[in-house]
Enzyme design. Sequence first.
Site, PDB file in Angstrom:
ATOM      1  CG  ASP A   1      -1.899   1.157   1.249  1.00 28.34           C
ATOM      2  OD1 ASP A   1      -1.647   2.144   0.525  1.00 28.34           O
ATOM      3  OD2 ASP A   1      -2.896   1.084   1.979  1.00 28.34           O
ATOM      4  CG  HIS A   2       0.997   4.303  -3.109  1.00 31.55           C
ATOM      5  ND1 HIS A   2      -0.199   3.800  -3.579  1.00 31.55           N
ATOM      6  CD2 HIS A   2       0.861   5.648  -3.099  1.00 31.55           C
ATOM      7  CE1 HIS A   2      -1.015   4.802  -3.849  1.00 31.55           C
ATOM      8  NE2 HIS A   2      -0.408   5.934  -3.571  1.00 31.55           N
TER       9      HIS A   2
ATOM     10  CG  HIS B   1      -4.865   4.417  -0.188  1.00 31.24           C
ATOM     11  ND1 HIS B   1      -3.830   3.496  -0.231  1.00 31.24           N
ATOM     12  CD2 HIS B   1      -5.049   4.792  -1.479  1.00 31.24           C
ATOM     13  CE1 HIS B   1      -3.428   3.342  -1.478  1.00 31.24           C
ATOM     14  NE2 HIS B   1      -4.159   4.119  -2.246  1.00 31.24           N
TER      15      HIS B   1
END
Length: 509
Positions: free
Chosen positions: A200-201, A263
Amino acid sequence: MSTTSNPLRDPRDKRLPRVAGPCVLVLFGVTGDLSRKKLLPAIYDLANRGLLPPGFSLVGFARRDWDHQDFRQIAYESVKEHARTPFREEVWKHLSEGMHFVPGEFSDPGAFDALAMAVKELDQTRGTGGNYAFYLSIPPKFFPQVVEQLQRSGLAEHDDDSAWRRVVIEKPFGHDLTSAKELNDTVHRVFPEESIFRIDHYLGKETVQNILALRFANTMFEPIWNRSFVDHVQITMAEDIGIGGRAGYYDGIGAARDVIQNHLLQLLALTAMEEPTSFSAEAVRAEKAKILSSVRVADDPAQATARGQYAAGWQGGVAVKGYLNEDGIPPDSRTETYAAIKLEIDNRRWAGVPFYMRTGKRLSRRVTEVAMIFQAAPHLPFSQTDTEELGENALVMRVQPDEGITVRFGSKVPGTSMEIRDVNMDFAYGESFTESSPEAYERLLLDVLIGDPPLFPRQEEVELSWQILDPVTEYWASQPKLDQYKSGGYGPRSADELMARDGRAWRRL
């Protein structure tokens, strides 16, 4: 390996950061936007900072009739256009010598046999030691097929106990709880949990990690970080763009699955979790799982959620079309481009404190933030006229684009009267530190190659997130109504009504 022995290390960097050991990174889907705009530049930036070993090798795998030089040229163009750090020819020359390309389809066993031969040859010629990381930058529907091919070809196995294999999987990890469990079973048949990196960047962003630093490296915030002082929390990810060329992926997925499930729930977990015993992967993940297991949709989904679809409007002075008129979108699509949810946390610290989450496309501006809104002072010894411009105290953690932290509080206006007005005290990364923040993928790629997993959600977190979201998407599937909102605005009216029912309002975008 000593950092001083690395010929790619920038001599101006006097620190001793973590450096990856010998390894091969196999990049599936190397022709996609993510690879060209983020991954390839991030690999170069790591090399430019001296954080990759001299023998590091990159193998691209895609459905193109390329040779090694074609791949190197594409990578060169991507790096020149998108790299964060200055381009240095000596770094590029050394890095490109380890770049190879294997053409093939995911369904072709012969292509994976050729890939196995290529990486074994790199072990001999580049000294990569049999350490392989497989990055699946591909549509989720191909995850099981590629993982099974890695097993069949022997690429997922290693005879030497000192060597390792790791697989990196991009979101979304499933589209609901059932599919997430099925995908997890497939991957676990080939790779153990400690070798699976679900990326999950957002968790690689400096400002997201700074939430932990803000909370646990300071004593001034902990006493007020609870239900006794906090009125509510707003977590926002607003975008000022449409879906672009992502119609094939986005339609049927929607804003909630695309952003909230991963996110925003991760931001909630970092904001609300208890202090871990250390920053080890096990300790951080355990606290995140505890908090996610306590999260629930606050009320009936009809009262606690809102959704909408962007319609035609104006963005930056330019006329833009609505979602239903985007190329590749069916005219009867019911996919939401805006989603808002009210959540509550059933524990002692946060009981009764609502967490409002919202995300949307084609909104007035781009912003991601976590805003902690505090309760009003129980008594004000001032007249109503003196305080009519006074709002609520707030602590705002800005993730992007203006990275930093803002504290909002009341202050006396200069003059003879006791007039009180809101003022802001700001911390900005760009003003406080001379070094720019690395891209999220730099940090996360390095963590994969080193084998450091605190910033990667484990399967338990993924499943808990789907447990929270599934009742919402199931309710929405039964509802024919989908609000429209003008592009360039603030979202659908139903989202404002959600907050108004509680006597609150969204922060202005």
